[in-house]
Structure formats: structure tokens, C-alpha cells
Scaffold this active site. Structure first.
Site, PDB file in Angstrom:
ATOM      1  N   GLU A   1      14.732 -97.135  -7.114  1.00 30.48           N
ATOM      2  CA  GLU A   1      16.063 -97.293  -7.726  1.00 30.48           C
ATOM      3  C   GLU A   1      16.031 -96.783  -9.167  1.00 30.48           C
ATOM      4  O   GLU A   1      15.073 -97.015  -9.893  1.00 30.48           O
ATOM      5  CB  GLU A   1      16.436 -98.780  -7.694  1.00 30.48           C
ATOM      6  CG  GLU A   1      17.762 -99.121  -8.347  1.00 30.48           C
ATOM      7  CD  GLU A   1      18.012-100.626  -8.399  1.00 30.48           C
ATOM      8  OE1 GLU A   1      19.169-101.025  -8.580  1.00 30.48           O
ATOM      9  OE2 GLU A   1      17.024-101.405  -8.260  1.00 30.48           O
TER      10      GLU A   1
ATOM     11  N   LYS B   1      25.193 -99.430  -4.724  1.00 37.82           N
ATOM     12  CA  LYS B   1      24.642-100.787  -4.679  1.00 37.82           C
ATOM     13  C   LYS B   1      25.781-101.780  -4.447  1.00 37.82           C
ATOM     14  O   LYS B   1      26.796-101.751  -5.137  1.00 37.82           O
ATOM     15  CB  LYS B   1      23.905-101.098  -5.989  1.00 37.82           C
ATOM     16  CG  LYS B   1      23.061-102.367  -5.950  1.00 37.82           C
ATOM     17  CD  LYS B   1      22.224-102.463  -7.218  1.00 37.82           C
ATOM     18  CE  LYS B   1      21.279-103.642  -7.215  1.00 37.82           C
ATOM     19  NZ  LYS B   1      20.429-103.673  -8.424  1.00 37.82           N
TER      20      LYS B   1
ATOM     21  N   CYS C   1      17.725-102.475  -3.858  1.00 39.03           N
ATOM     22  CA  CYS C   1      17.148-103.670  -4.478  1.00 39.03           C
ATOM     23  C   CYS C   1      17.821-104.974  -4.045  1.00 39.03           C
ATOM     24  O   CYS C   1      17.539-105.510  -2.995  1.00 39.03           O
ATOM     25  CB  CYS C   1      17.185-103.513  -6.009  1.00 39.03           C
ATOM     26  SG  CYS C   1      15.986-104.560  -6.873  1.00 39.03           S
TER      27      CYS C   1
END
EC number: 6.3.5.1
Length: 632
Positions: A42, A124, A176
Site C-alpha cells: 500500500e 480503500k 490494509c
């Protein structure tokens, strides 16, 4: 058979061109090794913790340009990478350019899009806004975008389809936090697997090290893999990043989870590694190496500290350090850590005795220097301290008032502070400047919690490497350093046995067993309850547990300590209020001005523990409990 290269690389925060050069080199290496897919972490291009650099349009354009070069390199290989994505036609809620924390998939020099995608990248979905994270300050999430477009967020979370060796290959891509969904209303991984299940899921991460965090991740990601019967490739970065007041290590620990939840591959922490994975995976290809590696908390702390110190010194271009060595345990651990990190030839240990320093601690300081092979100096401070006190008491203040007297009187407490400041602000700072070095702050977390240190004195320095460690962890490090790291007693047993003391007055004479007012076997755990409990404890909670007889169980200290230290409820309450008043009062001001702290715990001071100078507060229920316990 598909060959995947998982790149656990060191990402330099705020240095996209540096990261680009490294990534391009790794892509070429992966091509030579016949990899079909290469995966980077990321925010691999810009870094993650870069503060309000995110508000610079020129920096964003530079990151975009770097991304284009990575797309161009996706020739004969699929490149998956994290970068900032910008929609220059839209605005964030702060009125600045729309930014996304994004994952890009490039093949044949072009970006691919997921099914029915709004953009040619994945956004995300879950934005952490706890601890060190502040994602919603800068980035727009999938959920926000779905609300704006009046769509179901599930319609925006779709897999990519790759054509590899003439066969279609479906990949789910998440970033994540999207895998850490327990406390969120939706699970991106479950959404991806609800329809036509992907062949594999990639989670690219920028996940800082925290003690115990990897074991929790193994449980969560293993469950995701097993429940959905899909392999997961977790790719994390190494290196350090900071947000000003707190320095975080990124340990990597990239892991491949097989569809049955077992660990199929594991990258050693704190190493740049290209890990090659053949898909389909062999079930249970390796044993659970991760649990073996991470089961020793002290070993993990040591590795994080040595790695973090080394990288931090490199980033600030510091090659030498000066350490005030007192003969106590904190400075002994600091000396051992820095000596191991940068070599004893680059460390100057300085003992600065006053009339209150015993021959015991002075001898121990010298022994430490000899054991480590460090340069060593003794700089007595009594003469300069006496001169300062004489100077202050001799001056005449003009236009004096009832609040500012004509003559200054120096109390014993002020004299202690003068000693501490003379050591740091004069001796250590001066010697460091003279040899082109920096000087360290050796405070532990208990001292930092209640401000048991002198502002501009022993709380000064360029880095507080031990300030996220409780005293019991410091003792644990001593044993680990002697037994495992040096394999000899570099830190003498007497350092372990001696009572912790600042040695700033006759009331802190170590030879008489007098030391700090902190009872570390108890106060470590009391203070930890103030700071590190997810539901932070207040005096109301502490007093409730004390009244119910479960305090030691709740805070985790050894049984029997409360009765040992406090004969009456009045003594217990007086102690509690003393430290609570300091923790939420003067200590906050000291922490704000303290050096950056190397984080290892679930709640480090600095940006992780966000504080306001509001002063101590006691709930009304606490006042009731207090009156009841005191019989008033």
C-alpha cells in the site's frame, strides 16, 4: 501454474522517485525470474505517513507521474501497486482535490478496471481513524464514493480479471484495513467472495509494527481465508515512517494464507524480500513459522528497537550519539542498544556526577563503558550547579512585587531540576555538538506517563527510543541483551539489582535503598490502564475495582501488591490522585515538548495518544466512591 512475486520492500516516506527506482528494478528482477504477477505494498510510491504533504498538488502530480512509469513497466508481467489516485475534477470535503488511497493493476502497459468500476483502480473501503491513522483527513473511501453516486457500496467492490498464459484469472484486491473489518458494518473480502469467488485475494498493506499485532492478523486473515475458501496474499512494507511525534517501524511479515487458513509462506520481519509463490498453493506448505518467530515479546521489542533506531539515524544523517550513563538500568539499555546499532566506536557515554551520586552507580557506569567498548567521559556537575544556584540567589529583581520577589530562593526541588538541566542542556548538548553527534533521551514509559522527568533536562534529546516501554519491559530487555544479543554480561547484575533512582538529592541515596517514588511493579500496570486499555481506565474505574477487590486482576499486576504498598484506602486514594493529576496535568505539557518516541505498544505517546491540555478531571461517581471508602 502462475508465479507471483510478493515484494516486501522498504518504502521511503515522501520520496516517490526513490521508491519508483527501486520498484522498477524489482520488476525487472521479477521478469528475469519468470514471475507472472508482482505485488507491491500500500502507498508504495509516496509512503503513508507524510502529514499534510498530501495537500501539495505538485507532490500529487509527481506521484501520478511515477505511477505512469510503473504502468509502462507492466510489459510481460502484471504489476499491482499502491499509490495515491487523484480525480482532479472532484473535491474532497475539505475543498481540496479528490484523493483516493488506491490499488492499481497494470498489464500490457495499461491499467485494468474491475467489473463496472468507476475508476481504473481499487479504492480503500475501510478508513482507520484511530491510533496513528488519519485516513479520512486526506482520502475519500469507497463508502463515501458510493454515497455520492447513490450506489450500493457492494457494487463498487469487484474483482479484476487477468489473462495469463491464455487463461482467465480472477483476483480480489483490498487495501490494509479492508481485511480488519471486525468493527465495521461491512467486509470487503466477504463482498468479493459473495458472487463468483476470485481465485486469489491480494491485501496490500502499510501496517506499522505493534507488539502482538501480527498474531492477531494471523487469526483474522486465516479466518477470512478459511471461511471464504480462498487464498490470501498479504504484502506489507518495511522501513520506518513517522508523523512528527511518533516513529513507527514497518516490520513486513508478509504472509500467504492457504484456502484452509494455514500459512503457506512467511517473509521474515524487517527484511527486504522478494517472495515467489507458485499458484495453486500447496496446502500446508510450511509450518506456522510466524507463531514461532513472534512468541517472544521481548525478542520482538528488541528487533523493533534496533531496526527503528538504525533507520531513524540513517534518515536524519546522524552517525554518532552521546548518552548520559548514570549506572541505572534505563541508560544501560540505551547504551547497549545504540552500541549494537551503530557500533561502540560511534557512542560516547558520559557520567555526570553530583554530590548525590554514589560510588556504586559511578562504578557501574564505568563498567558499562568498558563492557561495551564505548568511549567514556566523566563530567562532574556540582561546581556548575553550585554556581547557578549562587547566581540565582545573588541577583536582584527590579520592580519586584508580591508575586515576583526581589530575591530568589532555590528550593530543594528546584535544585534537583537545575542538576537535570545542567546535565542535558549544558553537558550532553554541548558535547554532542562538539563531536557532531546527537544526545539521547533515556526515559521509560512510566516516567513519561506522569512526567517524572525534567523539562529541558532528562526529557530532552533527539529520540526517546525507550519511552514506549514499561519498566518491566526494560528489565526484560536487560536479560535478553545479556543472554541472547551479547551472550555475556555487558549490563552488570548490579544494575539490575540496584533501586531505580534519579540520584538528585540525599533522599534518593541508592546505597541506602532510596530511589524513585514510583513503585514500578504496581505503577507500570496502573499507568498502562490509563493509556493502553482500549477502554481507558479513569480513577472511577480504578476505585471501583479497588473496592470490589479485583484491581490487580483488572490491570494485570501481581496479586498482593495493593495491600503491600497501601495500608489504608486513604493511602491508596492519595497515590491514585497524585499520579492521575500529573498524568492528565503537567505531564501532558511535558509530552508535547518531548522528543519523538519509538513506538512498539498498542498506544504510544505522541500522535498515537492524542492529548489536550485540559487538566485532570474526576467523574461525579468517583467523588461518591471516594467519600464512601473514606467513611465521609
Amino acid at each position: 501454474m502462475i508465479k507471483i512475486c510478493s515484494c516486501q520492500l522498504e518504502v521511503e516516506a515522501g520520496q516517490p522517485s526513490v521508491n519508483l527506482a527501486k520498484m522498477l528494478s524489482l520488476i525487472e528482477e521479477a521478469k528475469k525470474n519468470n514471475a507472472d504477477i508482482i505485488v507491491f505494498p500500500e502507498m508504495a510510491v509516496p509512503g503513508y505517513f507524510i502529514g499534510d504533504t498530501w495537500d501539495s498538488s505538485s507532490f500529487l502530480r509527481d506521484c501520478e507521474d511515477c505511477g505512469r512509469e510503473l504502468i509502462e513497466a507492466a510489459d510481460g508481467i502484471v504489476v499491482i501497486f499502491g499509490n495515491i489516485a487523484i480525480d482532479w475534477q472532484k473535491k474532497n470535503r475539505d475543498g481540496r482535490e479528490r484523493k483516493y488511497n488506491a490499488l492499481f493493476v497494470a498489464q500490457n502497459k495499461q491499467l485494468l478496471s474491475a467489473e463496472n468500476a468507476v475508476y481504473p483502480f481499487t479504492i480503500k473501503t475501510l478508513h482507520p481513524n484511530y491510533r496513528e491513522f488519519d485516513d479520512s483527513r486526506y482520502f475519500c473511501s469507497t463508502t463515501m464514493l458510493a454515497t455520492e453516486l447513490r450506489k450500493d457500496v457492494r457494487d463498487l467492490i469487484k474483482p479484476f480479471t487477468l489473462n495469463i498464459k491464455g487463461k482467465l484469472f480472477s483476483i480480489g484486491c483490498v487495501l490494509c484495513e479492508d481485511g480488519w473489518n471486525d468493527d465495521y458494518p461491512l467486509s470487503p473480502i466477504d463482498i468479493l467472495c459473495a458472487g463468483k469467488k476470485p481465485d486469489i485475494i491480494f491485501n496490500i498493506s502499510a501496517s506499522p509494527y505493534t507488539l502482538g499485532k501480527n498474531n492477531k492478523r494471523h487469526r483474522i486473515f486465516s479466518r477470512h481465508a478459511k471461511v471464504n475458501n480462498v487464498p490470501i496474499v498479504y504484502v506489507n512494507k518495511v522501513g520506518i515512517q513517522n508523523n512528527g511525534k511518533t516513529v513507527y517501524t514497518f516490520d513486513g511479515s508478509s504472509t500467504v494464507y492457504a484456502a484452509d487458513g494455514s500459512i503457506a509462506a512467511y517473509a521474515m520481519p524487517y527484511q527486504e524480500i522478494n517472495q515467489y509463490i507458485n499458484f495453486p498453493l500447496k496446502q500446508r506448505a510450511v509450518q506456522d513459522l510466524a507463531s514461532d518467530i513472534e512468541k517472544d515479546d521481548i525478542a520482538c521489542i528488541y528487533k523493533a528497537l534496533v531496526y527503528g533506531i538504525s533507520k531513524f539515524l540513517q534518515k536524519i544523517h546522524m552517525r554518532k550519539v552521546v548518552i548520559g550513563i548514570s549506572g541505572g538500568i534505563d541508560s544501560a539499555v540505551a547504551a547497549a542498544l545504540y552500541s549494537k546499532t551503530i557500533g561502540p566506536e560511534n557512542v560516547l557515554l558520559v557520567n555526570m556526577p553530583s554530590v548525590y551520586n554514589s560510588s556504586t552507580t559511578k562504578d557501574l557506569a564505568r563498567d558499562m563503558a568498558e563492557n561495551l567498548g564505548c568511549a567514556y567521559a566523566v563530567v562532574p556537575i556540582q561546581e556548575s550547579v553550585d554556581y547557578t544556584i549562587k547566581q540565582f540567589t545573588s541577583i536582584k529583581i527590579y520592580h519586584a512585587s508580591a508575586n515576583v520577589p526581589e530575591r530568589i530562593k532555590i528550593s530543594s526541588f528546584t535544585a534537583e531540576n537545575i542538576q537535570a538541566r545542567d546535565r542535558s542542556a549544558r553537558v550532553l548538548a554541548g558535547l554532542a555538538a562538539a563531536i557532531g553527534a546527537g544526545f539521547t533521551c533515556n526515559a521509560n514509559k512510566a516516567e513519561t506517563t506522569v512526567g517524572y522527568s525534567t523539562l529541558y533536562g532528562d526529557q530532552a534529546g533527539f529520540l526517546a527510543a525507550l519511552a514506549d516501554l514499561w519498566k518491566y519491559q526494560i528489565y526484560g530487555l536487560v536479560h535478553y541483551i545479556n543472554k541472547v544479543v551479547y551472550q555475556k554480561e555487558v549490563i552488570p547484575q548490579a544494575v539490575i539489582d540496584i533501586v531505580p533512582s534519579a540520584e538528585l538529592s540525599a533522599n534518593q541515596n541508592v546505597d541506602e535503598g532510596k530511589g524513585d517514588p514510583l513503585k514500578y511493579p504496581y505503577h507500570d500496570y496502573l499507568f498502562r490502564a490509563f493509556v493502553e486499555r482500549w477502554d481507558k481506565a479513569t480513577p472511577e474505574d480504578i476505585l471501583t475495582w479497588y473496592s470490589d477487590g479485583v484491581l490487580e486482576e483488572k490491570i494485570g499486576c501481581a496479586p498482593g501488591l495493593v495491600k503491600k504498598y497501601f495500608a489504608t484506602a486513604a493511602e491508596f486514594i492519595a497515590d491514585l490522585e497524585r499520579w492521575w493529576n500529573l498524568f492528565s496535568g503537567m505531564a501532558v505539557a511535558k509530552r508535547i515538548q518531548a522528543p519523538p518516541i519509538m513506538a512498539v505498544s498498542r498506544r504510544a505517546y505522541g500522535f498515537d495518544q492524542r492529548e489536550a491540555q485540559n487538566g485532570p478531571y474526576y467523574t461525579r461517581k468517583y467523588a461518591v466512591f471516594k467519600r464512601q471508602l473514606l467513611g465521609k
